[in-house]
Scaffold this motif. Structure first.
Motif, PDB file in Angstrom:
ATOM      1  N   PRO A  55     -91.180 -31.206 -87.857  1.00 44.99           N
ATOM      2  CA  PRO A  55     -90.690 -31.295 -89.241  1.00 44.99           C
ATOM      3  C   PRO A  55     -91.561 -30.553 -90.248  1.00 44.99           C
ATOM      4  O   PRO A  55     -91.042 -30.116 -91.282  1.00 44.99           O
ATOM      5  N   GLU A 381     -84.665 -33.842 -80.058  1.00 48.46           N
ATOM      6  CA  GLU A 381     -84.712 -33.874 -81.521  1.00 48.46           C
ATOM      7  C   GLU A 381     -84.283 -32.542 -82.118  1.00 48.46           C
ATOM      8  O   GLU A 381     -83.591 -32.484 -83.143  1.00 48.46           O
ATOM      9  N   ALA A 385     -81.109 -31.744 -84.584  1.00 44.39           N
ATOM     10  CA  ALA A 385     -81.232 -31.032 -85.862  1.00 44.39           C
ATOM     11  C   ALA A 385     -80.213 -29.903 -85.965  1.00 44.39           C
ATOM     12  O   ALA A 385     -79.623 -29.679 -87.027  1.00 44.39           O
ATOM     13  N   HIS A 408     -86.594 -35.362 -91.398  1.00 43.19           N
ATOM     14  CA  HIS A 408     -86.485 -34.067 -90.732  1.00 43.19           C
ATOM     15  C   HIS A 408     -85.880 -33.036 -91.686  1.00 43.19           C
ATOM     16  O   HIS A 408     -84.680 -32.721 -91.617  1.00 43.19           O
ATOM     17  N   THR A 425     -88.079 -35.411 -97.941  1.00 42.89           N
ATOM     18  CA  THR A 425     -88.004 -36.486 -96.946  1.00 42.89           C
ATOM     19  C   THR A 425     -87.942 -37.826 -97.661  1.00 42.89           C
ATOM     20  O   THR A 425     -88.364 -37.962 -98.815  1.00 42.89           O
TER      21      THR A 425
END
Length: 522
Positions: A55, A381, A385, A408, A425
């Motif tokens: 991230p 992950e 995304a 993220h 975030t």
């Protein structure tokens, strides 16, 4: 009358021990730098096989786009970090475009190479040619000795390390003003880089450089930091890089998670450096048992295990810096790499040439394992995304703003959609970070004034789409009353992808919605 041979030998021994060893032959720098460059490229090849790695890369890429669109750092583009790395991303995007991270990946390779060469130069000055090779190689190998998400990403620690090594390199050459500038560069890359100031001061004290040198180093350190602070506004700058993160710099409510994370990171780094650690333990035990401080030779010059107090302090200060905030993310421990490389070099000097070669070969083999891990690391992950970004594009146009409620922010960059808020975030607004439990997560633990600014952002730049990407975490919309009420008044739920919920503005007419869905990802 000439002295007896035994007296001459004793006198020569006393003179040798009482002074610094004579300068050993310098390494062939062209050959050494070429080898280090090749190994740095090879160990960082995994960084090019996935985007983004973590991230932080997504955050920096999104920040860079915001800055390019006229955003103002610490005002409409905010983060808890100093400005150098966001500026680096912004410059790379300005030159090469903002659709790929390969330019900053190349910059990361250069950063690792610079650090390795400077460490090799320090080792050559102290212990000779063999130590230079060992230190430089160990730096490169250890720089990938953690989870690939922590080492292959082009983020803060990677760009901070060359500054810290440069500070020590300048200090041992009595270039105090430049050493101070390097400390400032480390601080302006990431706050914990300032830990190198302690070993720099030890070098200053050990060399009896005096108050003038201390003043020059202090001025060199203070000028860039103060200049940056006044450029942004001292209060605002101090708030974002220090005082505004009080609740964040705590492990309350996280239970054993931070401790386990720290043990995992230290375990991985220790494994990567295991041959060096064994050699270092052997050397220390041998010296404590009464062995001579000069126990190994290099081209006729003896290499002391003593005289490394500043390096040990550098290691201790780096470890202390990695624990600030009690978060213990793996990439924090990259700060230990430069002093570990130097200590590994002097430790291998305590071994025979054959044993030292075997230890270095073992370190290289372990590094190969970490590089292989980088090529085969899980993509769950990252795949999520990309699916999220595809869905965002299917519901919005390029000029629309969106809000991704999650941890993220790479979704903004991947979907090529601008964020509706300065807060990329949910951590700024709920204090959630790194698996922290429920004890200190919620609106009441937000940064001071954050919710007022957040609501103002949403009124000024209404997001066409809001994505609750919490996926059951403690900061989810259902546990965030202000955002939940806002969604209830202005949005309707239109999809759920991998547990992420998508909310579209109700003002969008049904015909427009069908057209956008039919058009597919754009």
């Amino acid at each position: 009358m000439p002295l007896p041979r035994t007296v001459r030998v004793e006198r020569a021994t006393v003179q040798r021990v009482g002074r610094r060893p004579e300068a050993a032959p310098a390494p062939n720098w062209t050959r050494l730098i070429t080898v280090l460059a090749a190994l740095t490229v090879l160990t960082r090849l995994p960084s090019f096989v996935r985007t983004p790695w973590n991230p932080d890369e997504g955050f920096l890429a999104t920040q860079a786009r915001q800055l390019a669109d006229g955003g103002v750092l610490y005002e409409t583009v905010v983060d808890r970090k100093p400005p150098l790395v966001p500026w680096l991303y912004r410059a790379a995007f300005a030159v090469f475009g903002d659709d790929s991270l390969w330019p900053v990946r190349v910059a990361a390779i250069l950063a690792v190479l610079v650090g390795a060469v400077l460490v090799a130069s320090m080792a050559a000055r102290r212990w000779g040619e063999r130590a230079a090779w060992v230190a430089g190689l160990c730096y490169v190998f250890l720089s990938v000795g953690l989870d690939p998400e922590d080492t292959q990403a082009a983020t803060f620690e990677v760009f901070m390390l060359p500054w810290t090594v440069a500070a020590m390199w300048c200090a041992e050459r009595s270039r105090w003003f430049v050493a101070g500038l390097a400390v400032a560069g480390a601080v302006l890359t990431k706050q914990t880089g300032g830990a190198v100031l302690l070993p720099v001061c030890v070098v200053l004290w050990r060399t009896r450089a005096g108050w003038t040198a201390l003043l020059r180093a202090g001025v060199g350190c203070a000028l860039p930091i103060l200049g940056t602070a006044f450029a942004f506004g001292p209060g605002k700058f101090l708030y974002w890089i220090a005082t505004g993160s009080g609740a964040y710099l705590s492990a309350d409510g996280a239970g054993l998670k931070p401790v386990l994370r720290a043990l995992g990171a230290l375990g991985l780094l220790t494994l990567a450096a295991l041959p060096l650690v064994v050699a270092l333990v052997h050397a220390v035990r041998r010296r404590r048992a009464g062995g001579h401080p000069y126990t190994a030779t290099c081209h006729g010059h003896r290499a002391p295990l003593g005289g490394t107090a500043d390096v040990w302090l550098w290691l201790a200060a780096s470890l202390a810096a990695a624990t600030v905030g009690l978060q213990f993310f793996g990439h924090y421990f990259l700060q230990l790499v430069p002093p570990l490389a130097l200590l590994g070099a002097v430790a291998l000097h305590e071994l025979t040439a054959r044993a030292a070669t075997a230890a270095l070969a073992g370190t290289a083999l372990l590094a190969c394992g970490y590089v292989g891990w980088g090529f085969t690391a899980g993509r769950d992950e990252l795949d999520h995304a990309h699916r999220l970004a595809d869905t965002v594009r299917s519901y919005t146009d390029r000029e629309d703003r969106v809000l991704l409620w999650g941890m993220h922010p790479e979704g903004y960059w991947l979907s090529q959609r601008a964020p509706a808020s300065r807060y990329l975030t949910a951590g700024f607004l709920t204090n959630f970070s790194g698996g922290r439990g429920e004890a200190r997560v919620g609106e009441r633990y937000a940064m001071e004034g954050a919710w007022q600014r957040f609501e103002r952002d949403l009124r000024r730049r209404k997001p066409e789409l809001v994505v609750d990407d919490s996926r059951g975490k403690e900061y989810g919309v259902r546990r965030t009353p202000t955002l939940r009420r806002h969604l209830g008044r202005h949005y309707e739920k239109v999809a759920t992808i991998d547990g992420s919920e998508f909310y579209l503005r109700t003002s969008l007419d049904a015909a427009g919605l069908h057209r956008k869905q039919a058009a597919g990802p754009r």
